[in-house]
Write a protein that holds these residues in place. Structure first.
Motif, short mmCIF file in Angstrom:
data_model
loop_
_atom_site.label_atom_id
_atom_site.label_comp_id
_atom_site.label_asym_id
_atom_site.label_seq_id
_atom_site.Cartn_x
_atom_site.Cartn_y
_atom_site.Cartn_z
N ASP A 8 0.85 -1.18 0.00
CA ASP A 8 0.00 0.00 0.00
C ASP A 8 0.89 1.24 0.00
O ASP A 8 1.53 1.55 0.99
CB ASP A 8 -0.91 -0.01 1.23
CG ASP A 8 -1.77 1.23 1.32
OD1 ASP A 8 -1.89 1.97 0.32
OD2 ASP A 8 -2.36 1.46 2.39
N LEU A 9 0.93 1.94 -1.11
CA LEU A 9 1.77 3.12 -1.23
C LEU A 9 1.12 4.36 -0.63
O LEU A 9 1.74 5.42 -0.56
CB LEU A 9 2.14 3.37 -2.69
CG LEU A 9 2.90 2.25 -3.39
CD1 LEU A 9 3.27 2.65 -4.81
CD2 LEU A 9 4.11 1.84 -2.60
N GLY A 10 -0.13 4.23 -0.18
CA GLY A 10 -0.82 5.35 0.45
C GLY A 10 -0.17 5.78 1.75
O GLY A 10 -0.32 6.92 2.18
N SER A 11 0.59 4.90 2.37
CA SER A 11 1.25 5.25 3.62
C SER A 11 2.66 5.80 3.41
O SER A 11 3.32 6.21 4.35
CB SER A 11 1.32 4.02 4.53
OG SER A 11 2.10 3.01 3.92
N ALA A 12 3.12 5.82 2.16
CA ALA A 12 4.47 6.33 1.87
C ALA A 12 4.51 7.85 2.00
O ALA A 12 3.54 8.54 1.70
CB ALA A 12 4.90 5.92 0.46
N PRO A 49 0.55 4.03 -11.09
CA PRO A 49 1.37 3.17 -10.25
C PRO A 49 2.86 3.43 -10.50
O PRO A 49 3.27 3.64 -11.64
CB PRO A 49 1.00 1.76 -10.69
CG PRO A 49 -0.09 1.87 -11.67
CD PRO A 49 -0.26 3.31 -12.03
N GLY A 50 3.60 3.43 -9.44
CA GLY A 50 5.05 3.56 -9.57
C GLY A 50 5.68 2.18 -9.56
O GLY A 50 5.00 1.18 -9.77
N ILE A 51 6.94 2.15 -9.28
CA ILE A 51 7.63 0.88 -9.12
C ILE A 51 8.09 0.78 -7.67
O ILE A 51 8.25 1.80 -6.99
CB ILE A 51 8.82 0.72 -10.08
CG1 ILE A 51 9.87 1.81 -9.83
CG2 ILE A 51 8.35 0.76 -11.54
CD1 ILE A 51 11.18 1.55 -10.55
N VAL A 52 8.26 -0.42 -7.22
CA VAL A 52 8.74 -0.66 -5.86
C VAL A 52 9.95 -1.58 -5.96
O VAL A 52 9.87 -2.64 -6.59
CB VAL A 52 7.66 -1.30 -4.97
CG1 VAL A 52 8.19 -1.55 -3.57
CG2 VAL A 52 6.42 -0.41 -4.92
N VAL A 53 11.07 -1.14 -5.40
CA VAL A 53 12.29 -1.95 -5.41
C VAL A 53 12.74 -2.18 -3.98
O VAL A 53 12.33 -1.47 -3.06
CB VAL A 53 13.42 -1.27 -6.24
CG1 VAL A 53 13.01 -1.12 -7.69
CG2 VAL A 53 13.80 0.07 -5.67
N THR A 54 13.59 -3.15 -3.80
CA THR A 54 14.13 -3.39 -2.46
C THR A 54 15.12 -2.29 -2.11
O THR A 54 15.68 -1.63 -3.00
CB THR A 54 14.85 -4.75 -2.38
OG1 THR A 54 15.99 -4.70 -3.24
CG2 THR A 54 13.93 -5.90 -2.75
#
Length: 66
Positions: A8-12, A49-54
């Motif tokens: 959930d990127l809403g909390s970023a 949507p973005g991307i999510v990386v480690t």
């Protein structure tokens, strides 16, 4: 192949790149607040949507830039 759920990127908490200008050019925002993950998105279209990386992959990316 394993299926990974999208966090959930809403909390970023987002911040714009220090290399972005005020002219509305190509800008990147990086999110914080997701332990071990770094979300990245286009600041011109934050609803997409973005991307999510480690965190490890992000550190390697930054190291390659410098």
């Amino acid at each position: 192949m394993a299926h990974l759920s999208r966090p959930d990127l809403g909390s970023a908490t987002w911040r714009k790149s220090s290399h972005s200008n005020t002219q509305g050019g190509d800008c990147v925002e990086v999110g914080a607040g997701l332990p071990g993950l770094v979300p990245v998105r286009d600041s011109k279209d934050p609803a997409r949507p973005g991307i999510v990386v480690t965190g490890r992959a992000w550190a390697a990316f930054l190291g390659a830039l410098g």
